[in-house]
Design a protein around this motif. Sequence first.
Motif, mmCIF file in Angstrom:
data_model
loop_
_atom_site.group_PDB
_atom_site.id
_atom_site.type_symbol
_atom_site.label_atom_id
_atom_site.label_comp_id
_atom_site.label_asym_id
_atom_site.label_seq_id
_atom_site.Cartn_x
_atom_site.Cartn_y
_atom_site.Cartn_z
ATOM 1 N N MET A 162 2.252 0.334 -3.251
ATOM 2 C CA MET A 162 3.337 0.740 -2.363
ATOM 3 C C MET A 162 4.695 0.390 -2.946
ATOM 4 S SD MET A 162 2.418 2.399 0.334
ATOM 5 C CE MET A 162 3.831 2.162 1.406
ATOM 6 N N GLU A 163 4.793 -0.770 -3.602
ATOM 7 C CA GLU A 163 6.045 -1.163 -4.231
ATOM 8 C C GLU A 163 6.376 -0.242 -5.402
ATOM 9 O OE1 GLU A 163 8.306 -3.901 -3.643
ATOM 10 O OE2 GLU A 163 7.362 -3.677 -1.699
ATOM 11 N N ILE A 164 5.367 0.135 -6.173
ATOM 12 C CA ILE A 164 5.585 1.022 -7.318
ATOM 13 C C ILE A 164 6.081 2.386 -6.846
ATOM 14 C CG2 ILE A 164 4.449 2.230 -9.226
ATOM 15 C CD1 ILE A 164 2.534 -0.160 -9.427
ATOM 16 N N LEU A 165 5.450 2.912 -5.807
ATOM 17 C CA LEU A 165 5.840 4.228 -5.288
ATOM 18 C C LEU A 165 7.273 4.194 -4.784
ATOM 19 C CD1 LEU A 165 2.618 5.313 -3.334
ATOM 20 C CD2 LEU A 165 3.193 5.646 -5.734
ATOM 21 N N GLN A 166 7.652 3.121 -4.103
ATOM 22 C CA GLN A 166 9.005 3.042 -3.557
ATOM 23 C C GLN A 166 10.040 2.844 -4.661
ATOM 24 O OE1 GLN A 166 10.301 -0.429 -1.132
ATOM 25 N NE2 GLN A 166 10.731 1.063 0.456
ATOM 26 N N ALA A 167 9.727 2.006 -5.662
ATOM 27 C CA ALA A 167 10.700 1.702 -6.710
ATOM 28 C C ALA A 167 10.916 2.868 -7.658
ATOM 29 C CB ALA A 167 10.249 0.464 -7.486
ATOM 30 N N THR A 168 9.866 3.656 -7.919
ATOM 31 C CA THR A 168 9.967 4.744 -8.900
ATOM 32 C C THR A 168 10.152 6.116 -8.274
ATOM 33 O OG1 THR A 168 7.555 4.982 -8.971
ATOM 34 C CG2 THR A 168 8.566 3.467 -10.558
ATOM 35 N N GLY A 169 9.861 6.237 -6.985
ATOM 36 C CA GLY A 169 10.035 7.530 -6.324
ATOM 37 C C GLY A 169 8.963 8.550 -6.672
ATOM 38 N N VAL A 170 7.771 8.083 -7.052
ATOM 39 C CA VAL A 170 6.694 9.002 -7.412
ATOM 40 C C VAL A 170 5.681 9.069 -6.278
ATOM 41 C CG1 VAL A 170 7.013 8.436 -9.839
ATOM 42 C CG2 VAL A 170 5.252 7.243 -8.524
#
Length: 446
Positions: A162-170
Amino acid sequence: MALFCQVVLADAPRASDRAWTYRVPPALAKDIAQGFALLVPFGTNRPPVRAYVTEILAQIPEGIPPESIREIHQLLSDHPVLTKEQLMLAREMRRRYYCSTADAIKAMVPPTVLSAKGRSVQAARLSDPEEAAELLDSDELRSMKQVRVIELLLEHESAPCMEILQATGVSRSVLSTLAKKGIVTLFNKRLSVELPAEDAAFDRPPVLTAEQREAVGSIEEASMAAVPGQLKELLLFGITGSGKTEVYLHAAQAVLARGKQVLILVPEIALTPQMTRRLTSRFGKGVAILHSRLTPSERYKSWQRVLAQEIPIVVGARSAIFAPLTNLGLIVIDEEQESSYKAEMKPRYYAPDIARIRAIMNGAVLVLGSATPQVASYRRALEGTSSLLRLPDRIGEKGLAEVRIVDMRREFAKGNLSLFSRPFIDTMERTLDRGEQAMILLNRRG
Protein backbone atom coordinates in the motif's frame (compact mmCIF):
# COMPACT_ATOMS: atom_id res chain seq x y z
CA MET A 1 -32.02 6.54 23.56
CA ALA A 2 -31.37 5.49 19.96
CA LEU A 3 -28.24 6.88 18.31
CA PHE A 4 -27.48 7.21 14.63
CA CYS A 5 -24.51 8.25 12.54
CA GLN A 6 -23.83 9.41 9.01
CA VAL A 7 -20.85 7.99 7.15
CA VAL A 8 -19.03 8.31 3.85
CA LEU A 9 -17.80 5.13 2.19
CA ALA A 10 -14.04 4.73 1.85
CA ASP A 11 -14.20 3.29 -1.67
CA ALA A 12 -17.34 4.86 -3.09
CA PRO A 13 -17.47 6.18 -6.66
CA ARG A 14 -18.68 9.73 -7.02
CA ALA A 15 -22.19 8.53 -7.98
CA SER A 16 -22.71 7.01 -4.51
CA ASP A 17 -20.50 9.48 -2.69
CA ARG A 18 -22.94 10.93 -0.20
CA ALA A 19 -23.83 10.63 3.47
CA TRP A 20 -25.33 7.26 4.44
CA THR A 21 -27.23 6.86 7.71
CA TYR A 22 -26.71 3.89 10.06
CA ARG A 23 -27.97 2.90 13.51
CA VAL A 24 -25.35 2.75 16.28
CA PRO A 25 -25.65 -0.39 18.48
CA PRO A 26 -26.04 0.42 22.20
CA ALA A 27 -22.75 -1.36 22.94
CA LEU A 28 -20.86 1.14 20.74
CA ALA A 29 -22.80 4.28 21.65
CA LYS A 30 -20.20 5.47 24.18
CA ASP A 31 -17.22 4.68 21.96
CA ILE A 32 -18.17 6.17 18.58
CA ALA A 33 -17.46 9.77 17.57
CA GLN A 34 -16.97 11.92 14.49
CA GLY A 35 -13.91 10.84 12.50
CA PHE A 36 -13.94 7.14 13.47
CA ALA A 37 -13.19 4.46 10.88
CA LEU A 38 -15.67 1.57 10.85
CA LEU A 39 -17.21 -1.25 8.83
CA VAL A 40 -20.80 -0.95 7.64
CA PRO A 41 -23.09 -3.24 5.63
CA PHE A 42 -23.68 -1.95 2.12
CA GLY A 43 -25.65 -3.65 -0.62
CA THR A 44 -26.84 -7.23 -0.51
CA ASN A 45 -24.74 -10.39 -0.29
CA ARG A 46 -21.60 -8.32 0.11
CA PRO A 47 -19.06 -8.16 2.95
CA PRO A 48 -19.02 -5.01 5.11
CA VAL A 49 -17.20 -2.03 3.64
CA ARG A 50 -14.98 0.57 5.28
CA ALA A 51 -16.40 4.01 6.05
CA TYR A 52 -15.77 7.14 8.11
CA VAL A 53 -18.15 8.79 10.57
CA THR A 54 -19.03 12.34 9.53
CA GLU A 55 -21.89 13.11 11.93
CA ILE A 56 -23.45 11.71 15.11
CA LEU A 57 -27.26 12.08 15.15
CA ALA A 58 -29.86 11.75 17.87
CA GLN A 59 -32.60 11.00 15.35
CA ILE A 60 -33.07 9.78 11.80
CA PRO A 61 -32.83 12.53 9.16
CA GLU A 62 -36.15 13.57 7.67
CA GLY A 63 -37.26 11.57 4.64
CA ILE A 64 -35.45 8.32 5.50
CA PRO A 65 -37.74 5.35 6.39
CA PRO A 66 -36.74 3.90 9.80
CA GLU A 67 -37.01 0.33 8.48
CA SER A 68 -34.27 1.05 5.91
CA ILE A 69 -31.69 1.95 8.57
CA ARG A 70 -29.10 -0.78 9.18
CA GLU A 71 -26.66 -1.13 12.08
CA ILE A 72 -22.96 -0.48 11.75
CA HIS A 73 -20.86 -3.65 11.81
CA GLN A 74 -17.83 -2.72 13.91
CA LEU A 75 -15.31 0.02 14.69
CA LEU A 76 -11.90 -0.20 13.05
CA SER A 77 -10.19 2.21 15.41
CA ASP A 78 -10.32 3.00 19.09
CA HIS A 79 -10.05 6.74 18.45
CA PRO A 80 -10.89 9.13 15.58
CA VAL A 81 -8.56 8.94 12.57
CA LEU A 82 -9.92 12.18 11.07
CA THR A 83 -10.44 15.58 12.64
CA LYS A 84 -13.51 17.75 12.13
CA GLU A 85 -11.43 20.12 10.03
CA GLN A 86 -10.23 17.30 7.77
CA LEU A 87 -13.81 16.21 7.13
CA MET A 88 -14.72 19.79 6.17
CA LEU A 89 -11.61 19.96 3.97
CA ALA A 90 -12.56 16.70 2.25
CA ARG A 91 -15.95 18.16 1.29
CA GLU A 92 -14.27 21.28 -0.08
CA MET A 93 -11.82 19.16 -2.09
CA ARG A 94 -14.73 17.20 -3.52
CA ARG A 95 -16.26 20.44 -4.76
CA ARG A 96 -13.02 22.01 -5.95
CA TYR A 97 -11.21 19.07 -7.56
CA TYR A 98 -14.21 17.01 -8.76
CA CYS A 99 -13.18 13.96 -6.76
CA SER A 100 -15.09 11.85 -4.28
CA THR A 101 -14.95 12.50 -0.56
CA ALA A 102 -13.28 9.10 -0.26
CA ASP A 103 -10.54 10.15 -2.69
CA ALA A 104 -9.88 13.26 -0.59
CA ILE A 105 -9.72 11.23 2.63
CA LYS A 106 -7.34 8.71 1.05
CA ALA A 107 -5.01 11.58 0.21
CA MET A 108 -5.10 12.66 3.86
CA VAL A 109 -4.88 9.43 5.86
CA PRO A 110 -1.82 7.18 5.36
CA PRO A 111 -2.79 3.54 4.75
CA THR A 112 -0.71 2.49 7.78
CA VAL A 113 -2.97 4.49 10.10
CA LEU A 114 -5.61 1.80 9.62
CA SER A 115 -3.31 -1.19 9.15
CA ALA A 116 -0.42 -0.62 11.59
CA LYS A 117 -1.82 -2.19 14.75
CA GLY A 118 0.70 -4.98 15.07
CA ARG A 119 -1.02 -6.76 12.21
CA SER A 120 0.62 -8.26 9.15
CA VAL A 121 0.39 -6.57 5.77
CA GLN A 122 1.66 -7.63 2.35
CA ALA A 123 5.01 -6.05 1.55
CA ALA A 124 7.50 -6.20 -1.29
CA ARG A 125 11.28 -6.30 -1.64
CA LEU A 126 13.69 -6.75 -4.52
CA SER A 127 14.63 -10.38 -5.13
CA ASP A 128 18.18 -9.33 -6.05
CA PRO A 129 18.98 -5.60 -5.54
CA GLU A 130 22.22 -5.78 -7.55
CA GLU A 131 20.47 -7.42 -10.48
CA ALA A 132 17.66 -4.86 -10.25
CA ALA A 133 20.17 -1.99 -10.35
CA GLU A 134 21.83 -3.51 -13.42
CA LEU A 135 18.41 -3.86 -15.02
CA LEU A 136 17.80 -0.14 -14.57
CA ASP A 137 21.18 0.74 -16.07
CA SER A 138 20.59 -1.52 -19.09
CA ASP A 139 17.43 0.38 -20.15
CA GLU A 140 15.65 -2.94 -20.74
CA LEU A 141 12.61 -1.83 -18.77
CA ARG A 142 10.16 0.07 -20.96
CA SER A 143 7.65 0.82 -18.22
CA MET A 144 8.38 3.96 -16.19
CA LYS A 145 5.95 2.69 -13.56
CA GLN A 146 8.09 -0.40 -13.01
CA VAL A 147 11.18 1.81 -12.91
CA ARG A 148 9.65 3.97 -10.15
CA VAL A 149 8.87 0.89 -8.03
CA ILE A 150 12.39 -0.52 -8.42
CA GLU A 151 13.98 2.85 -7.60
CA LEU A 152 11.91 3.10 -4.42
CA LEU A 153 12.82 -0.44 -3.32
CA LEU A 154 16.49 0.24 -4.02
CA GLU A 155 16.25 3.15 -1.61
CA HIS A 156 14.29 1.15 1.00
CA GLU A 157 15.01 -2.52 1.66
CA SER A 158 11.29 -3.31 1.73
CA ALA A 159 7.94 -1.56 2.05
CA PRO A 160 4.25 -2.46 2.39
CA CYS A 161 2.50 -2.71 -0.95
CA MET A 162 0.00 0.00 0.00
CA GLU A 163 2.87 2.37 0.76
CA ILE A 164 4.54 1.56 -2.57
CA LEU A 165 1.34 2.18 -4.52
CA GLN A 166 0.77 5.52 -2.79
CA ALA A 167 4.38 6.73 -3.09
CA THR A 168 4.84 5.79 -6.76
CA GLY A 169 1.32 6.29 -8.08
CA VAL A 170 1.17 2.88 -9.77
CA SER A 171 -1.55 0.24 -9.78
CA ARG A 172 -1.47 -3.17 -8.11
CA SER A 173 -0.93 -4.84 -11.47
CA VAL A 174 2.55 -3.25 -11.76
CA LEU A 175 3.66 -5.02 -8.57
CA SER A 176 2.08 -8.27 -9.77
CA THR A 177 3.96 -8.04 -13.07
CA LEU A 178 7.29 -7.41 -11.32
CA ALA A 179 6.59 -10.36 -9.02
CA LYS A 180 5.84 -12.65 -12.00
CA LYS A 181 9.14 -11.58 -13.60
CA GLY A 182 10.96 -12.49 -10.39
CA ILE A 183 12.23 -8.95 -9.88
CA VAL A 184 10.13 -8.37 -6.77
CA THR A 185 9.26 -10.76 -3.95
CA LEU A 186 5.96 -10.34 -2.10
CA PHE A 187 5.74 -11.38 1.57
CA ASN A 188 3.76 -10.72 4.75
CA LYS A 189 5.31 -8.25 7.16
CA ARG A 190 4.38 -7.52 10.76
CA LEU A 191 4.35 -3.79 11.45
CA SER A 192 5.82 -2.24 14.53
CA VAL A 193 4.73 1.12 15.93
CA GLU A 194 7.66 1.89 18.22
CA LEU A 195 10.21 4.51 17.17
CA PRO A 196 13.67 4.98 18.65
CA ALA A 197 14.15 8.21 20.57
CA GLU A 198 16.48 10.75 19.01
CA ASP A 199 18.67 13.15 20.93
CA ALA A 200 18.61 16.70 19.64
CA ALA A 201 21.57 19.04 20.12
CA PHE A 202 20.27 22.54 20.73
CA ASP A 203 21.86 25.47 18.96
CA ARG A 204 21.78 29.17 19.71
CA PRO A 205 19.76 31.34 17.30
CA PRO A 206 21.96 33.68 15.25
CA VAL A 207 21.58 37.43 15.35
CA LEU A 208 19.09 38.52 12.71
CA THR A 209 19.78 41.19 10.12
CA ALA A 210 17.59 44.28 9.96
CA GLU A 211 15.65 42.84 7.00
CA GLN A 212 15.09 39.54 8.82
CA ARG A 213 13.88 41.30 11.97
CA GLU A 214 11.45 43.34 9.88
CA ALA A 215 10.13 40.18 8.17
CA VAL A 216 9.70 38.36 11.49
CA GLY A 217 7.94 41.39 12.95
CA SER A 218 5.52 41.52 10.02
CA ILE A 219 4.69 37.81 10.39
CA GLU A 220 4.14 38.19 14.15
CA GLU A 221 1.90 41.22 13.57
CA ALA A 222 -0.16 39.30 11.00
CA SER A 223 -0.37 36.32 13.37
CA MET A 224 -1.74 38.47 16.18
CA ALA A 225 -4.41 39.91 13.85
CA ALA A 226 -5.39 36.62 12.17
CA VAL A 227 -8.91 35.31 12.83
CA PRO A 228 -10.85 32.34 11.40
CA GLY A 229 -12.65 33.21 8.18
CA GLN A 230 -9.98 35.62 6.93
CA LEU A 231 -6.79 34.90 4.98
CA LYS A 232 -3.51 36.37 6.21
CA GLU A 233 -0.95 35.56 3.52
CA LEU A 234 2.61 36.84 3.18
CA LEU A 235 5.15 36.30 0.39
CA LEU A 236 8.74 36.18 1.66
CA PHE A 237 10.76 37.13 -1.43
CA GLY A 238 14.40 36.52 -0.54
CA ILE A 239 17.39 35.66 -2.67
CA THR A 240 19.25 32.39 -2.12
CA GLY A 241 21.23 32.55 1.12
CA SER A 242 19.32 35.51 2.52
CA GLY A 243 18.21 33.64 5.65
CA LYS A 244 14.58 32.76 4.90
CA THR A 245 14.76 29.61 7.04
CA GLU A 246 15.85 31.62 10.06
CA VAL A 247 12.84 33.88 9.55
CA TYR A 248 10.61 30.79 9.57
CA LEU A 249 12.18 29.56 12.81
CA HIS A 250 11.81 32.88 14.65
CA ALA A 251 8.22 33.24 13.46
CA ALA A 252 7.51 29.66 14.56
CA GLN A 253 8.97 30.38 17.99
CA ALA A 254 6.62 33.35 18.44
CA VAL A 255 3.61 31.28 17.34
CA LEU A 256 4.51 28.38 19.66
CA ALA A 257 4.85 30.81 22.56
CA ARG A 258 1.14 31.62 22.14
CA GLY A 259 0.19 27.92 22.31
CA LYS A 260 -0.40 27.54 18.56
CA GLN A 261 0.94 24.90 16.17
CA VAL A 262 3.21 25.16 13.12
CA LEU A 263 3.16 23.35 9.77
CA ILE A 264 6.15 23.66 7.40
CA LEU A 265 6.21 22.23 3.87
CA VAL A 266 9.32 21.63 1.77
CA PRO A 267 9.13 20.76 -1.94
CA GLU A 268 11.13 17.52 -1.86
CA ILE A 269 11.35 14.61 0.56
CA ALA A 270 15.16 14.88 0.33
CA LEU A 271 14.96 18.33 1.94
CA THR A 272 12.81 17.17 4.86
CA PRO A 273 15.68 15.83 7.06
CA GLN A 274 17.64 19.05 6.53
CA MET A 275 14.71 21.20 7.69
CA THR A 276 13.94 18.75 10.51
CA ARG A 277 17.49 19.00 11.86
CA ARG A 278 17.20 22.80 11.94
CA LEU A 279 13.89 22.56 13.78
CA THR A 280 14.93 19.88 16.30
CA SER A 281 18.12 21.78 17.10
CA ARG A 282 15.93 24.76 17.99
CA PHE A 283 12.77 23.20 19.42
CA GLY A 284 13.85 19.74 20.60
CA LYS A 285 11.67 16.65 20.17
CA GLY A 286 8.45 18.54 19.52
CA VAL A 287 8.85 18.06 15.76
CA ALA A 288 7.15 15.38 13.63
CA ILE A 289 8.03 14.33 10.10
CA LEU A 290 5.32 13.34 7.64
CA HIS A 291 6.03 12.18 4.09
CA SER A 292 5.44 9.14 1.90
CA ARG A 293 8.96 7.67 2.15
CA LEU A 294 8.86 7.02 5.89
CA THR A 295 8.76 3.41 7.02
CA PRO A 296 5.29 2.20 8.08
CA SER A 297 6.15 2.30 11.79
CA GLU A 298 7.58 5.82 11.52
CA ARG A 299 4.61 7.09 9.59
CA TYR A 300 2.10 5.48 11.92
CA LYS A 301 3.77 6.75 15.07
CA SER A 302 4.23 10.29 13.74
CA TRP A 303 0.63 10.51 12.54
CA GLN A 304 -0.79 9.22 15.82
CA ARG A 305 1.26 11.65 17.90
CA VAL A 306 0.18 14.55 15.72
CA LEU A 307 -3.44 13.37 15.83
CA ALA A 308 -3.21 13.27 19.63
CA GLN A 309 -1.92 16.88 19.51
CA GLU A 310 1.31 15.85 21.25
CA ILE A 311 3.52 17.45 18.59
CA PRO A 312 3.30 21.23 17.92
CA ILE A 313 5.47 21.31 14.78
CA VAL A 314 5.06 19.21 11.63
CA VAL A 315 7.46 19.31 8.69
CA GLY A 316 7.13 17.34 5.47
CA ALA A 317 6.58 17.33 1.74
CA ARG A 318 3.30 17.90 -0.13
CA SER A 319 1.15 15.32 1.69
CA ALA A 320 2.03 16.87 5.08
CA ILE A 321 -0.42 19.67 4.27
CA PHE A 322 -3.11 17.30 5.62
CA ALA A 323 -1.43 16.85 9.02
CA PRO A 324 -4.19 16.55 11.67
CA LEU A 325 -3.19 19.66 13.62
CA THR A 326 -6.22 21.31 15.22
CA ASN A 327 -4.75 24.61 16.46
CA LEU A 328 -2.68 25.91 13.57
CA GLY A 329 -1.11 29.33 13.94
CA LEU A 330 1.47 29.32 11.14
CA ILE A 331 1.78 27.52 7.80
CA VAL A 332 5.03 27.88 5.86
CA ILE A 333 5.51 26.74 2.26
CA ASP A 334 9.20 26.88 1.39
CA GLU A 335 10.18 27.22 -2.28
CA GLU A 336 6.55 27.85 -3.14
CA GLN A 337 7.29 27.97 -6.87
CA GLU A 338 8.09 24.25 -7.08
CA SER A 339 5.81 22.10 -9.25
CA SER A 340 6.12 19.20 -6.78
CA TYR A 341 3.39 20.86 -4.70
CA LYS A 342 0.92 19.80 -7.41
CA ALA A 343 -0.38 16.26 -6.94
CA GLU A 344 -0.14 14.12 -10.06
CA MET A 345 -2.65 11.53 -8.86
CA LYS A 346 -6.33 11.92 -8.12
CA PRO A 347 -7.30 14.11 -6.35
CA ARG A 348 -5.00 16.53 -8.16
CA TYR A 349 -4.78 19.07 -5.40
CA TYR A 350 -2.38 21.99 -5.12
CA ALA A 351 -0.78 22.22 -1.67
CA PRO A 352 -0.66 26.06 -1.46
CA ASP A 353 -4.40 26.18 -2.19
CA ILE A 354 -5.07 23.63 0.55
CA ALA A 355 -2.84 25.72 2.82
CA ARG A 356 -4.95 28.81 2.13
CA ILE A 357 -8.13 26.89 3.02
CA ARG A 358 -6.61 25.60 6.26
CA ALA A 359 -5.27 29.04 7.15
CA ILE A 360 -8.77 30.50 6.75
CA MET A 361 -10.34 27.69 8.80
CA ASN A 362 -7.83 28.07 11.66
CA GLY A 363 -7.15 31.79 11.62
CA ALA A 364 -3.51 31.01 10.84
CA VAL A 365 -0.86 32.96 8.94
CA LEU A 366 0.35 31.55 5.61
CA VAL A 367 3.94 32.38 4.60
CA LEU A 368 5.12 31.54 1.07
CA GLY A 369 8.90 31.64 0.73
CA SER A 370 10.91 31.75 -2.48
CA ALA A 371 13.90 33.27 -4.23
CA THR A 372 11.97 32.99 -7.51
CA PRO A 373 8.26 33.27 -6.66
CA GLN A 374 5.54 32.33 -9.10
CA VAL A 375 4.13 35.13 -11.20
CA ALA A 376 0.71 34.50 -9.66
CA SER A 377 2.07 34.71 -6.10
CA TYR A 378 4.01 37.89 -6.87
CA ARG A 379 0.98 39.49 -8.46
CA ARG A 380 -1.15 38.62 -5.41
CA ALA A 381 1.40 40.49 -3.30
CA LEU A 382 1.46 43.52 -5.61
CA GLU A 383 -2.34 43.68 -5.70
CA GLY A 384 -2.59 43.51 -1.91
CA THR A 385 -4.16 40.05 -1.65
CA SER A 386 -1.03 39.08 0.27
CA SER A 387 1.79 41.11 1.84
CA LEU A 388 5.25 41.29 0.27
CA LEU A 389 8.32 40.84 2.49
CA ARG A 390 11.79 41.20 0.97
CA LEU A 391 15.22 39.85 1.87
CA PRO A 392 17.41 41.43 -0.83
CA ASP A 393 20.86 40.60 0.56
CA ARG A 394 22.78 37.45 1.32
CA ILE A 395 23.93 36.62 4.83
CA GLY A 396 27.69 37.08 5.17
CA GLU A 397 30.29 38.54 2.84
CA LYS A 398 29.81 36.18 -0.11
CA GLY A 399 27.85 37.76 -2.92
CA LEU A 400 25.72 36.26 -5.64
CA ALA A 401 27.22 34.06 -8.31
CA GLU A 402 27.91 35.69 -11.66
CA VAL A 403 25.39 34.44 -14.22
CA ARG A 404 25.75 34.74 -17.97
CA ILE A 405 23.16 33.69 -20.54
CA VAL A 406 24.50 32.75 -23.98
CA ASP A 407 22.25 32.91 -27.03
CA MET A 408 23.11 29.77 -29.02
CA ARG A 409 21.47 31.22 -32.12
CA ARG A 410 24.25 33.79 -32.32
CA GLU A 411 26.80 31.03 -31.80
CA PHE A 412 25.35 29.13 -34.76
CA ALA A 413 25.41 32.32 -36.84
CA LYS A 414 29.15 32.65 -36.09
CA GLY A 415 29.73 29.12 -37.37
CA ASN A 416 29.87 27.35 -34.01
CA LEU A 417 27.74 24.23 -34.60
CA SER A 418 28.87 22.32 -31.52
CA LEU A 419 26.77 21.61 -28.44
CA PHE A 420 28.76 24.13 -26.38
CA SER A 421 29.17 27.86 -26.78
CA ARG A 422 32.58 29.47 -27.19
CA PRO A 423 32.31 31.37 -23.83
CA PHE A 424 31.54 28.05 -22.14
CA ILE A 425 34.56 26.32 -23.66
CA ASP A 426 36.89 29.26 -22.86
CA THR A 427 35.70 29.40 -19.24
CA MET A 428 36.04 25.63 -18.86
CA GLU A 429 39.61 25.67 -20.23
CA ARG A 430 40.66 28.48 -17.86
CA THR A 431 39.08 26.63 -14.92
CA LEU A 432 40.97 23.42 -15.69
CA ASP A 433 44.23 25.31 -16.30
CA ARG A 434 43.96 26.72 -12.76
CA GLY A 435 43.53 23.19 -11.40
CA GLU A 436 39.96 23.90 -10.31
CA GLN A 437 36.86 21.79 -10.70
CA ALA A 438 33.74 22.35 -12.81
CA MET A 439 30.17 21.12 -12.56
CA ILE A 440 27.89 20.69 -15.58
CA LEU A 441 24.16 20.26 -15.01
CA LEU A 442 21.92 18.68 -17.66
CA ASN A 443 18.22 19.42 -17.84
CA ARG A 444 17.23 15.76 -18.13
CA ARG A 445 18.45 12.23 -17.53
CA GLY A 446 19.66 10.00 -20.33
